[in-house]
Design a protein around this motif. Structure first.
Motif, short mmCIF file in Angstrom:
data_model
loop_
_atom_site.label_atom_id
_atom_site.label_comp_id
_atom_site.label_asym_id
_atom_site.label_seq_id
_atom_site.Cartn_x
_atom_site.Cartn_y
_atom_site.Cartn_z
N PHE A 121 0.85 -1.05 0.03
CA PHE A 121 0.02 0.04 0.24
C PHE A 121 0.84 1.32 -0.14
CE2 PHE A 121 -2.00 3.35 2.82
CZ PHE A 121 -3.25 3.79 1.75
N PHE A 122 0.51 2.13 -1.09
CA PHE A 122 1.20 3.47 -1.05
C PHE A 122 0.36 4.52 -0.85
CE2 PHE A 122 2.88 0.50 -4.26
CZ PHE A 122 4.32 0.50 -4.18
N ASP A 123 0.52 5.48 0.43
CA ASP A 123 -0.27 6.37 0.64
C ASP A 123 0.24 7.75 0.00
OD1 ASP A 123 1.92 7.63 2.05
OD2 ASP A 123 1.19 7.34 3.93
N LEU A 124 -0.50 8.58 0.21
CA LEU A 124 0.01 10.04 -0.57
C LEU A 124 1.15 10.70 -0.02
CD1 LEU A 124 -3.78 11.26 -1.13
CD2 LEU A 124 -2.15 9.85 -2.74
N HIS A 125 1.60 10.29 1.09
CA HIS A 125 2.90 11.07 1.65
C HIS A 125 3.96 10.22 1.27
CE1 HIS A 125 -0.33 13.59 3.50
NE2 HIS A 125 -0.73 12.47 3.93
N GLY A 126 3.94 9.19 0.70
CA GLY A 126 5.41 8.43 0.32
C GLY A 126 5.52 7.23 1.25
N SER A 127 4.82 6.97 2.12
CA SER A 127 5.10 5.62 2.93
C SER A 127 4.50 4.55 2.23
CB SER A 127 4.34 5.69 4.42
OG SER A 127 2.88 5.87 4.11
N VAL A 128 5.11 3.26 2.57
CA VAL A 128 4.87 2.09 2.06
C VAL A 128 4.71 1.05 3.20
CG1 VAL A 128 5.67 0.06 0.39
CG2 VAL A 128 6.11 2.79 0.13
N ASP A 129 3.45 0.33 2.68
CA ASP A 129 3.26 -0.79 4.06
C ASP A 129 2.82 -2.06 3.14
OD1 ASP A 129 3.33 1.13 6.29
OD2 ASP A 129 1.21 1.77 5.65
N PHE A 130 3.18 -3.34 3.82
CA PHE A 130 3.00 -4.43 3.35
C PHE A 130 2.13 -5.34 4.40
CE2 PHE A 130 7.11 -3.22 1.47
CZ PHE A 130 7.02 -3.77 0.30
N GLU A 131 1.24 -6.31 3.91
CA GLU A 131 0.39 -7.13 4.29
C GLU A 131 0.07 -8.39 3.49
OE1 GLU A 131 -3.49 -5.22 5.68
OE2 GLU A 131 -2.42 -3.97 7.03
N ASP A 132 -0.35 -9.25 4.40
CA ASP A 132 -0.52 -10.45 3.67
C ASP A 132 -1.89 -10.37 2.83
OD1 ASP A 132 1.58 -11.76 5.14
OD2 ASP A 132 0.05 -12.48 6.69
N VAL A 133 -2.03 -11.22 1.66
CA VAL A 133 -3.17 -11.42 0.81
C VAL A 133 -4.13 -12.05 1.51
CG1 VAL A 133 -4.13 -11.94 -1.38
CG2 VAL A 133 -1.46 -10.97 -1.23
N LEU A 134 -5.32 -11.57 1.59
CA LEU A 134 -6.47 -12.30 2.11
C LEU A 134 -7.24 -13.30 1.17
CD1 LEU A 134 -8.04 -9.35 3.94
CD2 LEU A 134 -6.52 -10.90 4.99
N PRO A 135 -7.90 -14.29 1.67
CA PRO A 135 -8.31 -15.43 0.60
C PRO A 135 -9.18 -14.47 -0.20
CG PRO A 135 -8.52 -15.93 3.10
CD PRO A 135 -7.76 -14.79 3.04
N GLY A 136 -9.24 -15.14 -1.60
CA GLY A 136 -9.72 -14.37 -2.63
C GLY A 136 -8.95 -13.44 -3.47
N ASN A 137 -7.76 -13.46 -3.19
CA ASN A 137 -6.81 -12.25 -3.89
C ASN A 137 -7.25 -10.95 -3.16
OD1 ASN A 137 -5.80 -14.27 -4.87
ND2 ASN A 137 -6.59 -14.06 -6.84
N VAL A 138 -7.61 -10.95 -1.89
CA VAL A 138 -8.04 -9.36 -1.38
C VAL A 138 -7.11 -8.68 -0.53
CG1 VAL A 138 -9.64 -8.47 0.14
CG2 VAL A 138 -10.61 -10.13 -1.87
N CYS A 139 -7.01 -7.62 -0.85
CA CYS A 139 -6.12 -6.56 -0.19
C CYS A 139 -7.29 -5.57 0.66
CB CYS A 139 -5.09 -5.75 -0.94
SG CYS A 139 -3.65 -7.06 -1.54
N LYS A 140 -6.58 -4.70 1.56
CA LYS A 140 -7.43 -3.86 2.31
C LYS A 140 -6.77 -2.55 2.76
CE LYS A 140 -6.39 -5.91 6.77
NZ LYS A 140 -7.06 -6.29 8.25
N MET A 141 -7.55 -1.44 2.73
CA MET A 141 -6.70 -0.15 3.07
C MET A 141 -7.78 0.65 3.96
SD MET A 141 -6.38 1.58 -0.51
CE MET A 141 -7.98 2.06 -1.36
#
Length: 321
Positions: A187-207
């Motif tokens: 995940f890339f926010d508008l201020h330049g930070s980058v975060d990683f998380e596991d992929v959820l079932p169904g090829n789903v990401c969240k923010m």
């Protein structure tokens, strides 16, 4: 002189036709930043909103030098977004309870799909993209002709905004994330930070706030295929896409030069025809005028008077009786 002005005017018109897009759009994608791209795509997204219906997505038309990027816009009411959310907007699912800051009565949600340009605008050393970078940004929708608008800050207070990526062999559904080669949501926010998380079932990401999101794996995970090292299965067509873009650009330049040459020849032909008509007109005027005839007065009369004859009379015989 007038024809030269006409030619100059036509040339200016042609130049303006080839310069209808914003200046930033004429730049190669690699020469503008991700934030500058957001501003550019906002402009094109708002252009697609011509008398828009609330809650309907409208696809934007982009210049050829960023072929492969997808952009759309959807205008919603602030109260409706908070109370109902958006059931489906591309790959995004927006739940109830999303609020914006500062407040805006109408909000325009702009969707991005960066396609084969994902790694160019959001490079991640050591990782390969296995899905396109997708973005969701919010803007004040009170003025649909505005450009370079600042983004609204939207946040999901209860449930997160989810992104359901299409099925891909490189995305392993679920998993504990213990394997170093497991896909990760980034995940890339508008201020330049980058975060990683596991992929959820169904090829789903969240923010929980607006920004850009994709799925990546470490580069070694795709290393067994030498021809595709350092490149995800998603991005293998990037070189071909760029080649076609260059080819179409060259064809456009050749067509423009050919049209310009025809225009110059046409103007020269027009000048020659006009010059011939003027010369013919002068000749006709000279014939009509002939010689000037003098006027003389005799008592109360005025009559033409010739000073001499053109051919002097000559007697046929010198004999004079």
């Amino acid at each position: 002189m007038r024809s030269e002005k006409t030619l100059f005017t036509l040339l200016l018109l042609l130049v303006s036709l080839f310069d209808l897009t914003p200046h930033a759009a004429a730049q190669p994608p690699g020469e503008i930043s991700a934030r500058a791209l957001d501003a550019l795509l906002q402009d094109y997204a708002f252009r697609s909103l011509n008398r828009p219906r609330t809650g309907v997505a409208y696809n934007a038309v982009l210049p050829v030098n960023i072929t492969g990027v997808g952009v759309s816009a959807m205008r919603v009411r602030s109260g409706s977004l908070r109370a109902r959310g958006v059931r489906s907007y591309g790959e995004f699912r927006i739940p109830i309870g999303v609020v914006e800051q500062p407040y805006a009565k109408r909000i325009v949600l702009v969707y991005h799909s960066l396609g084969n340009w994902s790694s160019l605008f959001y490079p991640l050393p050591g990782f390969d993209y296995v899905a396109p970078v997708l973005g969701l940004l919010a803007y004040d929708g009170s003025n649909l002709t505005a450009t370079d608008l600042p983004e609204l800050e939207i946040r999901a207070l209860k449930k997160p905004i989810t992104i359901e990526f299409p099925e891909n062999d490189d995305i392993i559904e679920g998993g504990s994330g213990s394997s170093p080669y497991s896909p990760k949501c980034v995940f890339f926010d508008l201020h330049g930070s980058v975060d990683f998380e596991d992929v959820l079932p169904g090829n789903v990401c969240k923010m929980f706030k607006q920004g850009h999101c994709s799925v990546v794996v470490e580069s070694e995970a795709l290393a067994p295929a030498p021809s595709a090292a350092g490149q995800s299965s998603y991005g293998r067509g990037g070189g071909k896409s760029k080649g076609w873009t260059i080819l179409w650009s060259l064809i456009g330049v050749l067509i423009f030069l050919g049209f310009l040459a025809l225009l110059v020849l046409r103007v020269k032909k027009y000048q020659n025809e006009r010059s011939k008509k003027k010369e013919k007109r002068r000749s006709e005027l000279g014939t009509d005028r002939g010689e000037a005839v003098q006027i003389t007065s005799f008592e109360n009369l005025r009559a033409p008077f010739a000073t001499g004859t053109r051919t002097q009379p000559v007697l046929e015989d010198h004999y004079v009786p």
